[in-house]
Design a protein around this motif. Sequence first.
Motif, short mmCIF file in Angstrom:
data_model
loop_
_atom_site.label_atom_id
_atom_site.label_comp_id
_atom_site.label_asym_id
_atom_site.label_seq_id
_atom_site.Cartn_x
_atom_site.Cartn_y
_atom_site.Cartn_z
N GLY A 1 30.10 100.02 100.48
CA GLY A 1 28.80 100.14 99.82
C GLY A 1 28.93 99.96 98.32
N ILE A 2 29.95 100.61 97.75
CA ILE A 2 30.15 100.48 96.30
C ILE A 2 30.44 99.04 95.94
CG2 ILE A 2 31.66 101.13 94.39
CD1 ILE A 2 31.99 103.86 95.88
N LEU B 1 29.47 96.46 97.52
CA LEU B 1 28.25 95.69 97.69
C LEU B 1 27.39 95.71 96.43
CD1 LEU B 1 25.89 94.33 99.20
CD2 LEU B 1 25.40 96.53 100.22
N ILE B 2 27.26 96.89 95.84
CA ILE B 2 26.35 96.94 94.70
C ILE B 2 27.01 96.58 93.39
CG2 ILE B 2 24.87 98.65 95.82
CD1 ILE B 2 26.00 100.71 93.89
N SER C 1 29.86 94.07 93.09
CA SER C 1 30.55 92.78 92.91
C SER C 1 29.56 91.71 92.50
CB SER C 1 31.28 92.40 94.18
OG SER C 1 30.41 91.85 95.10
N ARG C 2 30.04 90.73 91.71
CA ARG C 2 29.14 89.78 91.08
C ARG C 2 28.77 88.63 92.00
NH1 ARG C 2 31.52 87.41 86.32
NH2 ARG C 2 29.39 86.91 85.66
N PRO D 1 27.65 86.78 95.26
CA PRO D 1 26.90 87.14 96.47
C PRO D 1 27.77 87.10 97.72
CG PRO D 1 25.67 85.57 95.16
CD PRO D 1 27.01 85.70 94.51
N CYS E 1 29.62 90.20 98.06
CA CYS E 1 28.69 91.26 98.42
C CYS E 1 28.53 91.33 99.92
CB CYS E 1 27.33 91.01 97.79
SG CYS E 1 27.27 91.40 96.06
N VAL E 2 28.33 90.15 100.52
CA VAL E 2 28.12 90.12 101.96
C VAL E 2 29.36 90.61 102.69
CG1 VAL E 2 27.63 88.64 103.91
CG2 VAL E 2 26.40 88.32 101.78
N ALA F 1 29.55 94.22 102.57
CA ALA F 1 28.56 94.81 103.47
C ALA F 1 29.09 94.80 104.89
CB ALA F 1 27.25 94.03 103.38
N ILE G 1 22.97 82.16 101.77
CA ILE G 1 23.59 82.06 100.44
C ILE G 1 24.21 80.69 100.26
CG2 ILE G 1 25.51 82.91 99.05
CD1 ILE G 1 24.85 85.68 100.28
N LEU H 1 24.12 78.82 95.35
CA LEU H 1 23.86 79.41 94.05
C LEU H 1 24.96 79.08 93.07
CD1 LEU H 1 22.68 82.85 95.37
CD2 LEU H 1 21.28 80.97 94.55
N ASP I 1 23.90 82.18 88.37
CA ASP I 1 23.22 83.20 89.13
C ASP I 1 24.04 84.48 89.28
OD1 ASP I 1 20.79 81.86 89.70
OD2 ASP I 1 21.96 80.52 90.99
N GLU J 1 25.62 87.81 88.22
CA GLU J 1 24.99 88.77 87.33
C GLU J 1 26.01 89.40 86.39
OE1 GLU J 1 22.58 91.61 89.43
OE2 GLU J 1 22.23 90.09 90.97
N ALA J 2 25.53 89.72 85.21
CA ALA J 2 26.39 90.43 84.28
C ALA J 2 26.56 91.86 84.77
CB ALA J 2 25.73 90.43 82.90
#
Lengths: 659, 166, 103
Positions: free
Chosen positions: B18-19, B21-22, B24-25, B27, B30-31, B34, B73, B78, B82, B84-85
Amino acid sequence: MNNAVLSLIIILPFLGALTIGLLGFISKAFRAQEKLIGLMATLAVAIPFGILVSVFAGYHAGGGASGSVNFVLFDWMTTANLHLHFGYMLDELSLLMGLIVTGIGALIHIYSISYMHGDSGFYKYFLYLNLFIFSMLNLILGDNLIVTFLGWEGVGACSYFLIGFWFTDMEKAKAAQKAFVANRVGDFAFLVAIFLIFFNVGSLNYADILASSSVFASNGDLAFWVALLVFIAATGKSAQIPLYVWLPDAMAGPTPVSALIHAATMVTSGIFLISRLSGAVFIHAPEVLMVVGVVGALTALMAALIAITQNDIKKVLAYSTVSQLGFMFMALGAGAFSTAIFHVMTHAFFKACLFLGSGSVIHAMDHTHAVDDPQDIRTMGGLGRFMRSTALTFWISTIAIAGIPPLAGFFSKDEILAKNFAAGYMGGETVYFFVWGVGVLTALLTAFYMTRVTTLTFNGQPRFPLEGHHPHESPALMTIPLWILAILAVVGGFLGLPEIIQHGHLNWISHHWLANESGYPVHNVHHEHLSVAIEAILIALSVIIAASGMLLSYRLYSSRNIAGDERVKRVFGKLYPVMSGKFFVDEFYNVFLIRPFVAFSRFIIMPIDKYVVDGIVNGTAGTVNILGSAFKLFQTGIIKHYALLMIMGVMGFLAYLLF
Amino acid sequence: MVNEILFWLLAAFALLGGIGLITSRSPIYCVLYAIVSFFCLAGLFLTLGAEFLAVIQIIVYAGAIMVLFLFVIMLLNLSEEDMEARDMTTGRAFAYILGLVFLAELLYAFGSFPELGIAYTGPFTGKVEPLGEQLLTQYLFPFEMISVVLLAALMGAMAIAKKHKA
Amino acid sequence: MNPQEHLYYYLAVSAALFMLGMVGVLIRRNAIIVFLCIELMLNAVNLSLVAFSSYLNDPTGTMLVFFVMCVAAAEAVVGLAIIIAMFRNRESVNISDINIFKW
C-alpha cells in the motif's frame, strides 16, 4: 351468483370510462368512432343493469342484513378500530335504486348517441357519463358510509364536469362552479355526520349502524344533530332550500345529462341517504323530520311558483324537479321513507322522459335555424304536428307528473299527501297539516305549469317562421327511450297502490319490498291507518286538484297562447315579479354571502397574503440565495477538493459517533 | 503459531504494498505494488478460513482487474512528464496528517468493539460448496442483479471508450 | 492470540490499508493511480468484512464481499473507460486538469 359477476356491476362502468378516456386521449381515429364509443359506454351500463335484474329476480325481501347480497372488491385499510373495505350491499333499497340508475342510465346512454352526434367532445361526454354511473353505483350500493361518501363526491365531480361540458361558454362554466360550491356546503355537513356516527357507533357499516340504533334512540341530542347534518347534506345534493340554487343553473349541461343526473338519479341521492339512515337515526329524531317536511313543502311551493313564470323549457323542468324533490322531502318528513323512494322512482320515469323530450324539441328547434334561442317556449308552438312521438310522450309524462290517475305520478303524490295528512290527523302534529296544505296547493300549481309548458310547446299555431327548414322528429335512437320511459310513467304507479285498496296490502313498494318492519332497510314512522272515508276524500281531492289545474291551464294557453301569462300576472298581482325574479334568492346570496366573502378575501390579501405569505415564500428563496453564494465557494470544480471535503465529513461524523 | 507468523508477514507486506502504491512515481510500479498488496490480502483471507474468497481475490483482483490497469497504462503510453514529483507540499502534509487522524479514529473505534460483548462463534470455513448453495438460494435475486450490473458496465464501457467520429 | 485480539489485528490492518488508500486518493494526481487507491480502499473494507464474517461464523459478510468484488470489477471497467475517453479529449490523465465539475 358469484362475486366476480357481481363485481362487474361496479367495475364495468369504471372500465368503460377508463378505456374510452384513454383511447380517446391517445387516438384521434377512436374519437371519430361515435357508434363504437356509444356502444361501449351503453354496454358498460346495460350489463350491470342485467346483473341487477337477475339479482332482483332471485331476491327474497325482508331477510334483513343476512338476506342482502354482499360482495367486497378489496380491503382498503385496517386499523385497530376502523376496518374499511370497498364492500357493496344489494338489499331492497339499493337494488331498487340501482335498477333505476342503471336502467334509466342505459336508456339515456342510447339517447345520447344520437343527441351528441357530431359534438367535438363526444368521447369525453361518454367518459363522464360512465364515470357518473360508476360513482352513483358506489353511492347507492356501498355497504358503508365511506364508499357512499366517495360516490357522493364522485357524482358531484361528474355533475361539475357535465354542467360545464361546453366550458368555453363562460356562463356554463360559472354554472358548473356554482353547483360545485353549493354541493360542497352539503358535503361538509355529510362529513361531520360521518365523524359523529363513527365516534358514537365505532363503525361505518350500515348493518352495524342499524344494529346500534339504540345509541341514537337513547341519545336524543345525538340523533338530532346527526339527522340534521345528514339533512343538510341532502339539501345540497337534492336541491332543497337553502342550497337549491345550483340546480336550475345546472341546465347549462347537455339535456340528456339534465335528464339523468339533474332529474332522475343524482339529485335523489339525498333522499336515498335519509332513507338509508332512516331506521338507525331519523326515526329517533322527530324534530328533524318536521324540519325536513317543512323545508320540503316550502321548496316545493317556491319552485312551483317560479316554474309558472319561466319561459325556458328546461328551466321550467328544472324548477319542476326542485318542486318534486320537495315532495319527496315532504314524504321523508312524514316518516314515510318508502313513499319517498316510490316517488323517486316514478319521478325518475316521467321526469327523465320530459327532459329527453325537451332535448328532442331543442334538437328540432335548433335544426330550423329560425330562432335565436331553441329553448324558449315563446317561439315554439304547434310542434306536435312535426314530432308526433315526442309530443305524445311529453303529454303522457305531463299527465303523469300532474297526478291524473292511473298514471304513475298520481299514486306516489297521493300517497305523499295522504301520509302527511295521516301524520297530522293520527299523529297529532299540526305542522303536518301545514305541509299537507302546501302540498295540495303545489300539486295544483304543478298541474298548471306543466300543462302550460306542454301546451305552449306542442299545441296551437307555430310561433316561429315556417319558411326554411321545418322542425322534424328525432331519430329512432332518441324516440325509443322516450317511449320506454313514457310506458313506465304510465304503469310505474301500480307498484304502489294506495291504502284504500285492501288497506295497502297491494302496495308492493311500501308493503312487500321496502316495507317498514325490522328486517327491511327502510323503517317508516308508524301511524294509524286513516279511515276509508277520509282516504276516499283525499284521493278525490287529489284528482280534482290535478284535473282542474290541467284544465284551467289548457284552456287558458290553448286559446291565448303565450298571452295567457297576462291572466296569471293579474291573479298573482304584486307577487308575480317576485316569482319571475326567482324570489331574488341568487341576488340575496350575492349581497349577503358572496360579496362579503369577496370583500373579506380582498381585505385578507393586503396585509396577510402580501406580507406574511409572500414574505415567507420570498424569504425562503432569499435565504437559499444567500446560503448558495456562501457555499458556492466550496465548489471549485476540482475532484480532489470534493474528495477531501467528503473525507473530512466522514471523519467528523465518525468523531461525533465516537465521542 | 504458524498462523500468527503468517498473519504478521502478510499484514506487513500488504501494508508495504500500500505504501509503495501511494509513493512510487511510475504508474507501472504502482500497479505492481498494488498486486503485492492484493496478493497478501488473499493470503489474509486464507488465514481467516475464507478459501473461496481468497481464490476469487487472486483471480479477479490480482489477475483480471490489475491486468486491465496495466493494459490501460500501457495503452495510454504515459510519458515522463506524467511522472509526479514527490516533494512535500503543504497540501500533501495535510493529507498525511488527515490520514493519521482518521486511522487513530478507526483504531479507537475498533478498540471499543470488545465492549459490545459480541461472542466469538467461529471458526469459519468459507468453502465453495455452502457458499455456492447460499448464492443460488437465499441470494439468488442479488446474484442475478449483479450479472445485469456487469453487463451494463460492459456495454457502458464500450460506449464510453469507443472513438466518436468528430 | 484470543479470537478478539485476532479480530482486532485484522481490523487494524484493514484500517491502515484504508487510510493508505485514502491518503493516496488525496495526494496523487494521476487519475489511474487515484483509481487504484480506491480499489485499495475497497479491499481494505473487504478484509474487515471477512474478519467479522469469520469471527461471527456468518456467511453474510462473505456474500457481501463477493458482491463488492463484482461491483468493483464493473466499476473498474467503467472507470478506466472514462479515463481513456478523458485522455483522448485532453491528452492528460492528471485530475488537476479536470475542473469542469463546476457550471
